[in-house]
Design an enzyme around this catalytic site. Structure first.
Site, PDB file in Angstrom:
ATOM      1  N   CYS A 174       3.611  -3.548   3.433  1.00 55.18           N
ATOM      2  CA  CYS A 174       2.613  -3.951   4.711  1.00 55.18           C
ATOM      3  C   CYS A 174       3.089  -5.481   5.238  1.00 55.18           C
ATOM      4  CB  CYS A 174       1.275  -4.256   3.924  1.00 55.18           C
ATOM      5  SG  CYS A 174       1.216  -5.693   2.946  1.00 55.18           S
ATOM      6  N   ARG A 211      -2.999  -4.958   1.414  1.00 56.05           N
ATOM      7  CA  ARG A 211      -2.876  -3.477   1.553  1.00 56.05           C
ATOM      8  C   ARG A 211      -1.679  -2.850   0.631  1.00 56.05           C
ATOM      9  NH1 ARG A 211      -2.474  -2.970   7.828  1.00 56.05           N
ATOM     10  NH2 ARG A 211      -1.552  -5.038   7.686  1.00 56.05           N
ATOM     11  N   ASP A 265      -6.335  -3.523   8.554  1.00 52.99           N
ATOM     12  CA  ASP A 265      -5.602  -4.757   7.685  1.00 52.99           C
ATOM     13  C   ASP A 265      -7.202  -5.278   7.621  1.00 52.99           C
ATOM     14  OD1 ASP A 265      -5.040  -7.038   6.752  1.00 52.99           O
ATOM     15  OD2 ASP A 265      -3.665  -7.502   8.449  1.00 52.99           O
TER      16      ASP A 265
END
Length: 366
Positions: free
Chosen positions: A212, A218, A329
């Site tokens: 990420c 994440r 996100d």
């Protein structure tokens, strides 16, 4: 008496290395430091090359695979993970018609060089010490060395039968080289040294990397979920996955080093037992990419950034979402955003593992 060049006292080490290159190109032998001690080196076509214990010295994994395509992709993966370092690998010499990935460069070597390995496997090595690698860069043909069971000497000996000695001081911590026999994807350790058979087995594991931006939200969640699901499939603990042939990690394209997962990600991981409490962020590097067999990214932008910089990895870099969409996100979005992200990631990981089916057994795969 050989000409001794003290690299530590040289005003310009490059000039000293150039002298060694000229000697090697002229068919002479040069003693150089390696991690296993001082060893003699020759250009592969030198008439002085000995007949026994002969090892082809290469610049790295890709260089080796170019000359020895019989190594195959799995062998190339191993070398990416252990080289440069104290491990040599013996592979069958390619026929002129090539190997698994084509003809390779073996037929381009002079017949005199190929004949040195006639009727026997070719043993290749990329030394961990930078001096022989740097010298080898400037030669038309690969270097060869003689690698005995006890390695080299801690210091260059005046009695060495050579023309030039590159003296870089004592090799304080001499390593013992591990010698590996490789054929058709199968391997066995013929001499175990500093790299153990178990470490080789782990290096051959399939590597899965989640990417990420900052490696705190994440991708740590994806790493934890994937590791947990896969461990459940194998019926083992998360820490035992390496012994089953799979290594799982994560990184960020703009990550700092050593940061923990975000508090929200840690809270979710604790609730669902994903095991990311010890996570420490890391930036995405070429080394991580070279070692990864599968790179799963959270967004199209992440994929474009990686593939633009490393077009050779196009087939390895995939969107985590199977439909090609972005994983949202959650940063700054509160608990609901993190929970939505978790569910997204969990569904995609389950889809990936379901699609792989029985691909990963007790020895890993790919």
């Amino acid at each position: 008496m050989p000409r001794r060049i003290d690299l530590r006292a040289a005003a310009d080490p490059g000039d000293s290395l150039h002298e060694a290159v000229e000697a090697l190109a002229g068919g002479q032998s040069v003693v150089m430091p390696t991690e296993v001690g001082y060893l003699p080196f020759w250009s592969a076509e030198s008439a002085e090359v000995p007949a026994d214990d002969l090892v082809l010295v290469t610049g790295g994994p890709v260089d080796t695979h170019d000359f020895l395509p019989t190594l195959g992709k799995r062998g190339l993966r191993l070398l990416h993970r252990v080289w440069p370092g104290p491990l040599s690998v013996s592979v069958p010499a390619p026929a002129d018609s090539g190997g698994e990935d084509g003809v390779g460069l073996w037929p381009t070597l002079p017949p005199s060089v190929r004949e040195r390995f006639s009727g026997r496997p070719v043993e290749a090595w990329c030394p961990g010490h930078p001096v022989p690698r740097e010298v080898g860069r400037y030669l038309r043909l690969p270097l060869v060395t003689r690698l005995s069971a006890d390695g080299g000497t801690a210091e260059p000996d005046e009695s060495f039968p050579c023309h030039v000695v590159l003296d870089d001081g004592p090799v304080e911590r001499r390593e013992t080289i591990t010698r590996l026999s490789w054929s058709d994807g199968s391997w066995r350790v013929t001499t175990e040294g500093g790299i153990t058979a178990d470490e080789i087995r782990q290096c051959l594991a399939t590597s899965v990397l989640f990417v990420c931006t900052g490696n705190t939200c994440r991708s740590p969640l994806a790493e934890g979920i994937f590791r947990t699901r896969l461990a459940e499939r194998f019926g083992v603990g998360r820490d035992d996955l390496k012994t089953h042939g799979v290594v799982v990690g994560s990184a960020g394209v703009a990550a700092s080093y050593g940061a923990p997962a975000s508090s929200e990600s840690r809270a979710l991981a604790e609730k669902h037992d994903y095991g990311i409490e010890d996570h420490a962020s890391q930036g995405l590097t070429d080394e991580l990419l070279d070692r990864a067999d599968h790179v799963f990214v959270m967004t199209r932008r992440h994929q474009d950034m990686i593939v633009d910089a490393r077009p050779d990895l196009g087939e390895r870099v995939e969107m985590l979402a199977r439909d090609g969409g972005d994983i949202s996100d959650p940063i700054g979005g509160g608990p609901e955003a993190y929970e939505f992200c978790r569910r997204q990631i969990e569904a995609e990981v389950d889809a990936i593992l379901g699609g792989w089916g029985a691909r990963y057994g007790t020895e890993g795969g790919a």
